[in-house]
Design a protein around this motif. Structure first.
Motif, PDB file in Angstrom:
ATOM      1  N   TRP A 116       0.888  -1.073   0.083  1.00 50.05           N
ATOM      2  CA  TRP A 116      -0.047  -0.101  -0.155  1.00 50.05           C
ATOM      3  C   TRP A 116       0.901   1.393  -0.057  1.00 50.05           C
ATOM      4  CZ3 TRP A 116      -4.018  -0.603   4.345  1.00 50.05           C
ATOM      5  CH2 TRP A 116      -4.599  -2.053   4.437  1.00 50.05           C
ATOM      6  N   PRO A 117       0.782   1.960  -1.078  1.00 53.25           N
ATOM      7  CA  PRO A 117       1.698   3.203  -0.837  1.00 53.25           C
ATOM      8  C   PRO A 117       1.343   4.311   0.234  1.00 53.25           C
ATOM      9  CG  PRO A 117       0.774   2.894  -3.378  1.00 53.25           C
ATOM     10  CD  PRO A 117       0.284   1.768  -2.265  1.00 53.25           C
ATOM     11  N   MET A 118       2.219   4.765   0.959  1.00 57.09           N
ATOM     12  CA  MET A 118       1.911   5.732   1.913  1.00 57.09           C
ATOM     13  C   MET A 118       2.404   6.988   1.368  1.00 57.09           C
ATOM     14  SD  MET A 118       0.914   4.090   4.754  1.00 57.09           S
ATOM     15  CE  MET A 118      -0.135   3.242   3.568  1.00 57.09           C
ATOM     16  N   LEU A 119       1.318   7.675   1.162  1.00 52.82           N
ATOM     17  CA  LEU A 119       1.637   9.085   0.582  1.00 52.82           C
ATOM     18  C   LEU A 119       1.186  10.192   1.254  1.00 52.82           C
ATOM     19  CD1 LEU A 119      -0.493   8.120  -3.094  1.00 52.82           C
ATOM     20  CD2 LEU A 119       1.797   7.868  -2.500  1.00 52.82           C
ATOM     21  N   GLU A 120       1.805  11.470   0.670  1.00 55.77           N
ATOM     22  CA  GLU A 120       1.549  12.627   1.561  1.00 55.77           C
ATOM     23  C   GLU A 120       1.390  12.499   3.095  1.00 55.77           C
ATOM     24  OE1 GLU A 120      -1.526  15.202  -0.070  1.00 55.77           O
ATOM     25  OE2 GLU A 120      -1.317  14.041  -2.106  1.00 55.77           O
ATOM     26  N   ILE A 121       2.683  12.054   3.656  1.00 52.69           N
ATOM     27  CA  ILE A 121       2.747  11.555   4.900  1.00 52.69           C
ATOM     28  C   ILE A 121       2.933  12.851   5.672  1.00 52.69           C
ATOM     29  CG2 ILE A 121       4.554  10.710   6.660  1.00 52.69           C
ATOM     30  CD1 ILE A 121       5.180   8.785   4.261  1.00 52.69           C
ATOM     31  N   GLU A 122       2.086  13.010   6.918  1.00 52.77           N
ATOM     32  CA  GLU A 122       2.367  13.998   7.748  1.00 52.77           C
ATOM     33  C   GLU A 122       2.702  13.442   9.454  1.00 52.77           C
ATOM     34  OE1 GLU A 122      -1.236  16.216   7.906  1.00 52.77           O
ATOM     35  OE2 GLU A 122      -0.903  16.689   5.772  1.00 52.77           O
ATOM     36  N   LYS A 123       3.738  13.560   9.732  1.00 54.34           N
ATOM     37  CA  LYS A 123       4.327  13.237  11.049  1.00 54.34           C
ATOM     38  C   LYS A 123       3.872  14.211  11.941  1.00 54.34           C
ATOM     39  CE  LYS A 123       8.458  11.832  13.376  1.00 54.34           C
ATOM     40  NZ  LYS A 123       8.891  12.524  14.475  1.00 54.34           N
ATOM     41  N   TRP A 124       3.055  13.813  13.050  1.00 55.51           N
ATOM     42  CA  TRP A 124       2.888  14.616  14.209  1.00 55.51           C
ATOM     43  C   TRP A 124       3.866  14.988  14.904  1.00 55.51           C
ATOM     44  CZ3 TRP A 124      -2.059  11.026  15.674  1.00 55.51           C
ATOM     45  CH2 TRP A 124      -2.912  11.132  14.589  1.00 55.51           C
ATOM     46  N   ASP A 125       3.832  16.147  15.765  1.00 54.92           N
ATOM     47  CA  ASP A 125       4.758  16.773  16.634  1.00 54.92           C
ATOM     48  C   ASP A 125       4.985  15.899  17.521  1.00 54.92           C
ATOM     49  OD1 ASP A 125       5.474  18.955  14.468  1.00 54.92           O
ATOM     50  OD2 ASP A 125       3.845  20.140  15.624  1.00 54.92           O
ATOM     51  N   ALA A 126       3.884  15.399  18.199  1.00 57.75           N
ATOM     52  CA  ALA A 126       3.867  14.580  19.394  1.00 57.75           C
ATOM     53  C   ALA A 126       2.873  13.397  19.204  1.00 57.75           C
ATOM     54  CB  ALA A 126       3.373  15.438  20.551  1.00 57.75           C
ATOM     55  N   PRO A 127       3.344  12.368  19.535  1.00 60.92           N
ATOM     56  CA  PRO A 127       2.544  11.134  19.662  1.00 60.92           C
ATOM     57  C   PRO A 127       1.123  11.378  20.307  1.00 60.92           C
ATOM     58  CG  PRO A 127       4.701  10.512  20.251  1.00 60.92           C
ATOM     59  CD  PRO A 127       4.590  12.056  20.408  1.00 60.92           C
ATOM     60  N   GLN A 128       0.148  10.886  19.835  1.00 61.42           N
ATOM     61  CA  GLN A 128      -1.244  10.848  20.479  1.00 61.42           C
ATOM     62  C   GLN A 128      -1.529   9.500  21.067  1.00 61.42           C
ATOM     63  OE1 GLN A 128      -2.962  14.078  20.625  1.00 61.42           O
ATOM     64  NE2 GLN A 128      -0.826  14.485  20.015  1.00 61.42           N
ATOM     65  N   PRO A 129      -1.440   9.303  22.390  1.00 60.58           N
ATOM     66  CA  PRO A 129      -1.760   7.871  23.021  1.00 60.58           C
ATOM     67  C   PRO A 129      -3.161   7.473  22.603  1.00 60.58           C
ATOM     68  CG  PRO A 129      -0.893   9.606  24.643  1.00 60.58           C
ATOM     69  CD  PRO A 129      -1.217  10.434  23.303  1.00 60.58           C
ATOM     70  N   MET A 130      -3.172   6.236  22.314  1.00 58.24           N
ATOM     71  CA  MET A 130      -4.561   5.600  21.965  1.00 58.24           C
ATOM     72  C   MET A 130      -4.297   4.188  21.777  1.00 58.24           C
ATOM     73  SD  MET A 130      -7.682   6.083  20.911  1.00 58.24           S
ATOM     74  CE  MET A 130      -7.737   7.759  20.768  1.00 58.24           C
ATOM     75  N   ARG A 131      -5.234   3.325  22.384  1.00 59.13           N
ATOM     76  CA  ARG A 131      -5.202   1.985  22.119  1.00 59.13           C
ATOM     77  C   ARG A 131      -5.388   1.730  20.611  1.00 59.13           C
ATOM     78  NH1 ARG A 131      -8.920  -0.324  26.834  1.00 59.13           N
ATOM     79  NH2 ARG A 131      -7.443  -0.347  28.393  1.00 59.13           N
ATOM     80  N   GLY A 132      -4.829   0.649  19.914  1.00 60.37           N
ATOM     81  CA  GLY A 132      -5.075   0.237  18.710  1.00 60.37           C
ATOM     82  C   GLY A 132      -5.868  -0.917  18.613  1.00 60.37           C
ATOM     83  N   ALA A 133      -6.047  -1.508  17.409  1.00 64.46           N
ATOM     84  CA  ALA A 133      -6.759  -2.561  17.029  1.00 64.46           C
ATOM     85  C   ALA A 133      -6.107  -3.329  15.888  1.00 64.46           C
ATOM     86  CB  ALA A 133      -8.358  -2.370  16.665  1.00 64.46           C
ATOM     87  N   GLN A 134      -6.433  -4.610  15.681  1.00 68.25           N
ATOM     88  CA  GLN A 134      -5.845  -4.970  14.220  1.00 68.25           C
ATOM     89  C   GLN A 134      -6.745  -4.548  13.048  1.00 68.25           C
ATOM     90  OE1 GLN A 134      -6.013  -9.374  14.718  1.00 68.25           O
ATOM     91  NE2 GLN A 134      -4.351  -9.282  15.831  1.00 68.25           N
TER      92      GLN A 134
END
Length: 177
Positions: free
Chosen positions: A144-162
């Protein structure tokens, strides 16, 4: 907005521009192609041997580096500080780290050959081709091409999922903080 959870260092490699493709067993859903998604780092701690394997393959160059499907300089800049650590840390876990637009999925082997110069005659010789993020070859059927990437200045804590999951909207996210 949808989110995709990845193990570290893969999530950070995407947002620093070193990993231009996310490899999956399945094609991206039509509904997310062309859409911005959150790149989320899982809670799984990094594994020292995995970091060393990636760095070694990048430094060996040639087919080994090509098989990683990483941009060598950007990947090494992120990974070298972790190389000698017994328990690598320093990259965010259980947090959103940025966003990217999902491009039209492509065949994983074609990406390794066409975009990174992996020798066609060597296909099948290296486990985990392309991407080296798993020894299961079928995991990388599609890039999957990852395009127009925007890196956040600070990580945002969050639980993930599959798989793909719903990142909370800004209002909901603020309520949960």
């Amino acid at each position: 907005m949808k989110a995709l959870t990845l193990w570290q260092p893969w999530a950070s490699l995407i947002v620093v521009g070193a990993k231009p493709f996310e490899f999956r067993k399945w094609k991206a859903h039509r509904s997310v192609i062309g859409q911005r998604i959150v790149i989320h780092a899982s809670t799984r701690p990094m594994v020292a041997e995995e970091i060393r394997q990636i760095v070694d393959n990048l430094k060996w160059g040639g087919a080994n580096a090509a098989a990683t499907c990483l941009h060598v300089d950007a990947a090494l800049e992120l990974l070298m500080p972790l190389y000698h650590l017994k328990k690598p840390d320093g990259l965010p876990l259980s947090a959103g780290v940025g966003t990217a637009i999902v491009g039209e999925p492509r065949d994983g082997i074609d990406i390794a050959i066409q975009d990174f110069g992996f020798p066609r005659e060597a296909v099948g010789e290296l486990p985990g081709l392309p991407g080296f993020d798993s020894e299961r070859g079928e995991h990388a059927n599609y890039g999957w091409p990852m395009l127009e990437i925007e890196k956040w200045d600070a990580p945002q804590p969050m639980r993930g999922a599959q798989g793909l999951w719903n990142w909370p909207d800004a209002e909901k996210f603020a309520e949960d903080l």
